[in-house]
Design a protein around this motif. Structure first.
Motif, PDB file in Angstrom:
ATOM      1  N   LYS A  10       0.477  -1.095   0.112  1.00 44.19           N
ATOM      2  CA  LYS A  10       0.014   0.422   0.197  1.00 44.19           C
ATOM      3  C   LYS A  10       0.814   0.786   0.300  1.00 44.19           C
ATOM      4  O   LYS A  10       0.564   2.253   0.737  1.00 44.19           O
ATOM      5  N   TYR A  23      -3.667   3.264   3.168  1.00 38.29           N
ATOM      6  CA  TYR A  23      -4.958   2.997   2.823  1.00 38.29           C
ATOM      7  C   TYR A  23      -6.284   4.109   2.574  1.00 38.29           C
ATOM      8  O   TYR A  23      -7.486   3.747   2.722  1.00 38.29           O
ATOM      9  N   THR A  50      -7.932   3.318  -1.180  1.00 38.33           N
ATOM     10  CA  THR A  50      -9.358   2.956  -1.000  1.00 38.33           C
ATOM     11  C   THR A  50      -9.943   1.372  -1.074  1.00 38.33           C
ATOM     12  O   THR A  50     -10.217   1.484  -2.398  1.00 38.33           O
ATOM     13  N   ASP A  51     -10.350   0.734  -0.160  1.00 34.73           N
ATOM     14  CA  ASP A  51     -11.086  -0.435  -0.209  1.00 34.73           C
ATOM     15  C   ASP A  51     -12.427  -0.442  -0.355  1.00 34.73           C
ATOM     16  O   ASP A  51     -13.443   0.767  -0.883  1.00 34.73           O
ATOM     17  N   GLN A  65     -10.498   3.917   5.056  1.00 38.14           N
ATOM     18  CA  GLN A  65      -9.423   4.708   5.127  1.00 38.14           C
ATOM     19  C   GLN A  65      -8.367   4.768   6.265  1.00 38.14           C
ATOM     20  O   GLN A  65      -8.823   5.301   7.075  1.00 38.14           O
TER      21      GLN A  65
END
Length: 332
Positions: free
Chosen positions: A186, A204, A208-209, A214
């Protein structure tokens, strides 16, 4: 089929978390020796580490005092920001979920890619990566009363979050900590993060997933206590998404779905380490917290929880709060 020793079996006696851990470790270790199961032995050693954190936590006082120095630095440097510092030892249930989840995930990925199972040595190596049993979280917010005309709250908060991230590694390294490389995981692409500290952070925010999670994560080695700790940096909005938003609510369903897919891919009975870890993990996911009996713990359901022992939410180390200038000037 022989009954698998699981944490669930120890959660109905009214014992303390320490006593539960001691009994679980003892039984797991005895079984591991009888069956020559090296992964169960690794498992029991992992649990011993958690037990030691809970039993001998004098070093946490010294550690949290050093974290407090950064809190005081921030209160002086950014008096207009509101922020909280929180520290915790990972909860027993979450640690158990994560240990078994690593086994299931690693064996599944290895089998899918190679068509065979990893060796015991390879699996043990994967299980040596825990760095977040102790974790601190810094959450910042820019009060609207301090925003200038035309300033965007989210933009300003992000700017200060990365400013703080740029300072943190050097500040703590002067006080006996060593920042650990994130090994490219990441890696940040933000221009707000300095090149000098970029290798240490898992970003993150840039990555961002789908859940919307985040945060900035960095790991330190405490050279005094000889232990690892993780520090997370978030804005209040990011923290809300993680704690009470989509990143929290979607996580449970997604974990269950992922685990079932992995179970279908690995034939039952072919890999004892996968079978045991899968059963332990799924048992914890299906746990009804309102039914268990653990000293200093109570739950009306799996959402309404009063955890006074660190079983589910983690054992608190410290809470520090700065409400920003004109609201609270006291930092000592």
């Amino acid at each position: 089929m022989k009954k698998i020793i699981k944490l669930n079996d120890y959660l109905y006696s009214g014992d303390t978390v320490l006593k539960i851990l001691q009994k679980y470790i003892e039984d797991l270790r005895m079984e591991a020796k009888e069956t020559h199961n090296e992964i169960d032995l690794e498992h029991s050693n992992f649990l011993v580490h958690i037990l030691e954190l809970l039993e001998h936590n004098d070093f946490l006082t010294a550690q949290s005092q050093k974290i407090r120095e950064f809190y005081k630095y921030m209160a002086k440097e950014y008096p207009f920001l509101a922020f909280t510092f929180k520290g915790r030892i990972k909860s027993l249930i979450r640690a158990e979920e994560k240990f078994n989840g690593y086994i299931v995930e690693y064996i599944y990925d290895y089998y899918t890619e190679n068509g065979k199972y990893p060796s015991v040595a390879e699996l043990k190596n994967r299980l040596s990566c825990f760095r977040d049993l102790i974790a601190y979280r810094i959450v910042i917010s820019m009060p609207k009363c301090h925003l200038k005309e035309q300033e965007d709250k989210e933009t300003e908060e992000l700017k200060y979050l990365y400013k703080i991230a740029n300072v943190l590694p050097f500040f703590l390294e002067e006080r006996g900590f060593t920042a650990e490389s994130a090994h490219g995981v990441k890696q940040s692409t933000s221009p707000l993060l300095d090149e000098a500290v970029r290798p240490y952070y898992r970003d993150y925010i840039c990555h961002t997933d789908e859940s919307g999670y985040q945060s900035l994560h960095i790991t330190f080695f405490d050279n005094i206590s000889r232990s690892y700790m993780e520090v997370q940096l978030r804005t209040k909005t990011m923290d809300d998404i993680a704690e009470i938003g989509t990143a929290n609510h979607l996580g449970y369903e997604k974990r269950q779905q992922n685990e079932r897919v992995r179970r279908d891919a690995i034939p039952q009975g072919e890999n004892i380490f996968f079978d045991e870890a899968y059963e332990r993990g799924m048992s914890l996911l299906q746990l009804d917290l309102s039914k268990i009996d653990v000293n200093m713990f109570a739950a009306a359901d799996n959402s309404l929880i009063n955890d006074g022992c660190g079983l589910y939410r983690g054992r608190l180390i410290l809470p520090y709060e700065h409400l920003s200038r004109f609201q609270n000037d006291l930092i000592d």
